[in-house]
Design an enzyme around this catalytic site. Structure first.
Site, mmCIF file in Angstrom:
data_model
loop_
_atom_site.group_PDB
_atom_site.id
_atom_site.type_symbol
_atom_site.label_atom_id
_atom_site.label_comp_id
_atom_site.label_asym_id
_atom_site.label_seq_id
_atom_site.Cartn_x
_atom_site.Cartn_y
_atom_site.Cartn_z
ATOM 1 N N VAL A 175 -29.047 -60.425 -32.050
ATOM 2 C CA VAL A 175 -27.915 -60.936 -32.822
ATOM 3 C C VAL A 175 -28.413 -61.459 -34.169
ATOM 4 C CG1 VAL A 175 -26.023 -62.590 -32.862
ATOM 5 C CG2 VAL A 175 -26.723 -61.548 -30.695
ATOM 6 N N LYS A 176 -27.865 -60.912 -35.219
ATOM 7 C CA LYS A 176 -28.263 -61.285 -36.568
ATOM 8 C C LYS A 176 -27.323 -62.378 -37.079
ATOM 9 C CE LYS A 176 -29.764 -58.597 -40.623
ATOM 10 N NZ LYS A 176 -29.601 -57.293 -41.287
ATOM 11 N N LEU A 177 -27.914 -63.502 -37.496
ATOM 12 C CA LEU A 177 -27.130 -64.627 -37.998
ATOM 13 C C LEU A 177 -27.635 -65.028 -39.378
ATOM 14 C CD1 LEU A 177 -27.024 -66.929 -34.825
ATOM 15 C CD2 LEU A 177 -25.217 -65.400 -35.628
#
Length: 215
Positions: A82-84
């Site tokens: 998951v890219k945040l």
């Protein structure tokens, strides 16, 4: 150093994967929008091509919603991380997601302090954007040295992804700095293979070989 491709274009991914050098893929909303599809559909398609980490970006502004969106993205495929974007809410979400065994790629990193906080929150990856620092008159690759140095000092397991790569020189600098990964656009990967002296040598070999065939 592992090599990722920074794209959501399936044909580009298939081509680079066929070279035998591809370890993973990073995407973002802009890259996916350019392909005229949605995140869920595209990362599923990418996962059928590449057996390695695939970054899918969560876009919720609040940490509670980031957590829920991250959980849903992680269910798409076992290789999804998951890219945040780096911010306080992302740090909170990273703490929760990482505690649940969900890998987080903290992106839009522009300082070693940001990278340090992301690592402490449990991020699996940090993505310093070196090209964008060059754009404002800074030396982006200095940031890679700083982050790798900090992580080495304290033995963090967080991997450094050199991002916003603009040239083959950026890739070399990332490798020399000790980055774990460079995520590279398709056109830069093509340039990395090419060299005028290689082309010259191949042309000479072909020419000489043709001469031997005429005897």
């Amino acid at each position: 150093m592992k090599i990722f491709i920074d794209t959501a274009n399936l044909e580009m991914i298939k081509e680079i994967n066929s070279w035998g050098i591809l370890d993973g893929v990073t995407t973002n909303p802009s890259l996916i929008a350019k392909e005229g599809t949605d995140v869920r559909t595209r990362v599923k398609e990418i996962a059928k091509i590449v057996d390695g980490p695939i970054s899918a970006e969560a876009m919720s502004p609040k940490w509670e919603d980031m957590v829920e969106e991250g959980r849903e993205l992680s269910k798409i495929h076992k290789n999804i991380n998951v890219k945040l974007p780096m911010c306080i809410d992302s740090l909170k979400a990273t703490k929760v997601l990482s505690s649940e065994g969900i890998d987080v790629n903290m992106t839009l990193i522009f300082s070693p302090q940001q990278a340090l906080m992301a690592a402490k929150a449990g991020a699996k990856y940090v993505s310093p954007f070196i090209g964008r620092l060059d754009d404002i008159g800074m030396y982006g690759t200095d940031l890679l040295d700083q982050i790798c140095g900090v992580f080495d000092n304290y033995s963090y397991d967080t991997e450094v992804i050199a991002a916003s790569i603009r040239s083959p020189v950026h890739v070399l600098d990332a490798a020399l700095a000790g980055c774990d990964i460079a995520t590279i656009p398709y056109d830069i990967l093509l340039k990395m293979v090419a060299h005028p002296k290689t082309d010259e040598g191949i042309a000479k070999f072909i020419s000489d070989y043709e001469k031997t065939k005429k005897k």
